[in-house]
Design a protein around this motif. Structure first.
Motif, mmCIF file in Angstrom:
data_model
loop_
_atom_site.group_PDB
_atom_site.id
_atom_site.type_symbol
_atom_site.label_atom_id
_atom_site.label_comp_id
_atom_site.label_asym_id
_atom_site.label_seq_id
_atom_site.Cartn_x
_atom_site.Cartn_y
_atom_site.Cartn_z
ATOM 1 N N ASP A 149 -4.602 11.460 -37.848
ATOM 2 C CA ASP A 149 -5.921 12.072 -37.715
ATOM 3 C C ASP A 149 -5.913 13.516 -38.198
ATOM 4 O OD1 ASP A 149 -6.932 9.772 -36.714
ATOM 5 O OD2 ASP A 149 -7.270 10.489 -34.678
ATOM 6 N N GLU A 150 -4.835 14.227 -37.898
ATOM 7 C CA GLU A 150 -4.746 15.629 -38.305
ATOM 8 C C GLU A 150 -4.636 15.752 -39.821
ATOM 9 O OE1 GLU A 150 -2.541 18.105 -34.910
ATOM 10 O OE2 GLU A 150 -1.409 16.328 -35.498
ATOM 11 N N ASP B 200 -20.304 18.404 -40.582
ATOM 12 C CA ASP B 200 -21.315 17.796 -41.465
ATOM 13 C C ASP B 200 -20.710 16.799 -42.446
ATOM 14 O OD1 ASP B 200 -23.418 19.251 -40.302
ATOM 15 O OD2 ASP B 200 -23.018 20.973 -41.597
ATOM 16 N N ILE B 201 -19.671 16.098 -41.996
ATOM 17 C CA ILE B 201 -19.066 15.037 -42.797
ATOM 18 C C ILE B 201 -19.471 13.700 -42.189
ATOM 19 C CG2 ILE B 201 -16.918 14.007 -43.585
ATOM 20 C CD1 ILE B 201 -15.632 16.775 -43.392
ATOM 21 N N VAL B 202 -20.104 12.862 -42.975
ATOM 22 C CA VAL B 202 -20.572 11.567 -42.489
ATOM 23 C C VAL B 202 -19.389 10.630 -42.290
ATOM 24 C CG1 VAL B 202 -22.002 9.558 -42.993
ATOM 25 C CG2 VAL B 202 -22.782 11.846 -43.650
ATOM 26 N N CYS B 203 -19.296 10.008 -41.123
ATOM 27 C CA CYS B 203 -18.186 9.110 -40.800
ATOM 28 C C CYS B 203 -18.623 7.652 -40.921
ATOM 29 C CB CYS B 203 -17.684 9.375 -39.388
ATOM 30 S SG CYS B 203 -17.094 11.063 -39.117
ATOM 31 N N ASN B 204 -17.899 6.884 -41.700
ATOM 32 C CA ASN B 204 -18.125 5.452 -41.832
ATOM 33 C C ASN B 204 -16.897 4.742 -41.297
ATOM 34 O OD1 ASN B 204 -20.681 5.384 -43.728
ATOM 35 N ND2 ASN B 204 -19.292 6.894 -44.617
ATOM 36 N N VAL B 205 -17.042 4.082 -40.161
ATOM 37 C CA VAL B 205 -15.907 3.427 -39.504
ATOM 38 C C VAL B 205 -15.842 1.970 -39.934
ATOM 39 C CG1 VAL B 205 -14.816 2.883 -37.301
ATOM 40 C CG2 VAL B 205 -16.160 4.985 -37.535
ATOM 41 N N VAL B 206 -14.649 1.550 -40.400
ATOM 42 C CA VAL B 206 -14.462 0.181 -40.868
ATOM 43 C C VAL B 206 -13.260 -0.429 -40.152
ATOM 44 C CG1 VAL B 206 -15.439 0.709 -43.137
ATOM 45 C CG2 VAL B 206 -12.967 0.907 -42.778
ATOM 46 N N PRO B 207 -13.116 -1.766 -40.185
ATOM 47 C CA PRO B 207 -11.933 -2.396 -39.583
ATOM 48 C C PRO B 207 -10.655 -1.918 -40.259
ATOM 49 C CG PRO B 207 -13.653 -4.018 -39.980
ATOM 50 C CD PRO B 207 -14.085 -2.757 -40.672
ATOM 51 N N ALA C 13 -11.573 9.479 -31.244
ATOM 52 C CA ALA C 13 -12.915 10.022 -31.029
ATOM 53 C C ALA C 13 -12.948 11.504 -31.384
ATOM 54 C CB ALA C 13 -13.332 9.811 -29.573
ATOM 55 N N THR C 14 -11.815 12.188 -31.189
ATOM 56 C CA THR C 14 -11.737 13.616 -31.526
ATOM 57 C C THR C 14 -11.940 13.828 -33.018
ATOM 58 O OG1 THR C 14 -10.242 14.073 -29.676
ATOM 59 C CG2 THR C 14 -10.285 15.671 -31.474
ATOM 60 N N LEU C 15 -11.289 12.998 -33.852
ATOM 61 C CA LEU C 15 -11.439 13.130 -35.295
ATOM 62 C C LEU C 15 -12.894 12.913 -35.703
ATOM 63 C CD1 LEU C 15 -10.347 13.393 -38.174
ATOM 64 C CD2 LEU C 15 -9.933 10.921 -38.154
ATOM 65 N N LEU C 16 -13.512 11.881 -35.180
ATOM 66 C CA LEU C 16 -14.905 11.597 -35.527
ATOM 67 C C LEU C 16 -15.809 12.746 -35.112
ATOM 68 C CD1 LEU C 16 -15.140 7.834 -34.505
ATOM 69 C CD2 LEU C 16 -14.647 8.816 -36.749
ATOM 70 N N VAL D 86 -14.481 7.696 -44.928
ATOM 71 C CA VAL D 86 -14.269 6.320 -44.480
ATOM 72 C C VAL D 86 -12.990 6.294 -43.653
ATOM 73 C CG1 VAL D 86 -13.864 3.929 -45.175
ATOM 74 C CG2 VAL D 86 -15.392 5.387 -46.533
ATOM 75 N N VAL D 87 -13.087 5.909 -42.399
ATOM 76 C CA VAL D 87 -11.918 5.858 -41.514
ATOM 77 C C VAL D 87 -11.844 4.491 -40.854
ATOM 78 C CG1 VAL D 87 -11.987 8.336 -41.051
ATOM 79 C CG2 VAL D 87 -13.236 6.790 -39.554
#
Length: 221
Positions: free
Chosen positions: A120-121, A166-173, A156-159, A149-150
């Motif tokens: 994550d870091e 202001d970085i959009v997070c798209n979570v995928v399997p 949850a901290t990273l998200l 894309v993560v």
């Protein structure tokens, strides 16, 4: 009539040329970095690449390939590997240690104090660099935010930190196939797996400059 090849290609040299071209922004890197090749295939490549990029302060250990992994296990996150790296940090001061696994498809980064950076870091460092190294342009209503894309294992901290930047997070399997599919839909996105700590993007040739800037800005080095 037997086939006669028109020309011979040295695949190894071509590979080194490709890596050096991608990393031109890191030419003459001033940081003191120790690379632990872990008796895997990364050793020879690292030594040639370091020479090509003129990294005068970089060292490589366990650079000879040996499938018996004589010094520590091929897992760079293992306790055995950590103890070995800590022993080297006592002998000489480095800005960072980059340790490869046995087949050189995974990289772990250690700080000078011996603490290992989690996936994550590392992801945040690359995303932070991508965000702040973009050309400064006047923001308009049409301006699009940086996409990331993560995989679902991201903390949850990273998200939360990405969203606050202001970085959009798209979570995928979890899985490269899911990440690659998401990348095709989001040109310019940065992506990675939190478990492996890998980060890539559609603009992969700019990762070197952005990662160096990110570490400098964030205060890791």
């Amino acid at each position: 009539m037997s086939y006669q090849p028109q020309s011979a290609v040295n695949i190894y040299e071509a590979y080194i040329d490709s890596l050096a071209k991608e990393a031109q922004e890191l030419l003459q890197l001033p940081y003191k970095i120790l690379f632990d090749a872990g008796h895997g295939p990364a050793g020879r490549i690292l030594k040639d690449l370091i020479a090509r990029l003129e990294w005068m302060h970089a060292d490589v250990v366990l650079d000879e390939a040996n499938g018996d992994f004589l010094v520590h296990s091929p897992d760079p996150t293992s306790q055995e590997a950590r103890m070995y790296i800590e022993s080297l940090l006592v002998q000489k001061q480095y800005d960072a240690v980059c340790a490869f696994d046995g087949d050189a498809d995974r990289l772990v980064v250690y700080l000078p104090q011996g603490r290992m950076l989690h996936g994550d870091e590392l992801f945040f460092l690359f995303a932070y660099g991508r965000l702040h190294e973009q050309p400064l342009q006047a923001k308009t209503l049409e301006s699009k935010p940086l996409q990331s894309v993560v995989d679902i294992k991201a903390s949850a901290t990273l998200l939360r930190v990405l969203q606050a930047s202001d970085i959009v997070c798209n979570v995928v399997p979890t899985g490269c196939a899911y990440i690659k599919a998401a990348l095709k839909e989001r040109v310019g996105a940065i992506c990675g797996s939190s478990t492996s700590g890998s980060c890539t993007g559609n603009s992969a040739n700019s990762v070197g400059r952005k990662s160096r800037s990110a570490t400098r800005r964030s205060g890791y080095f």
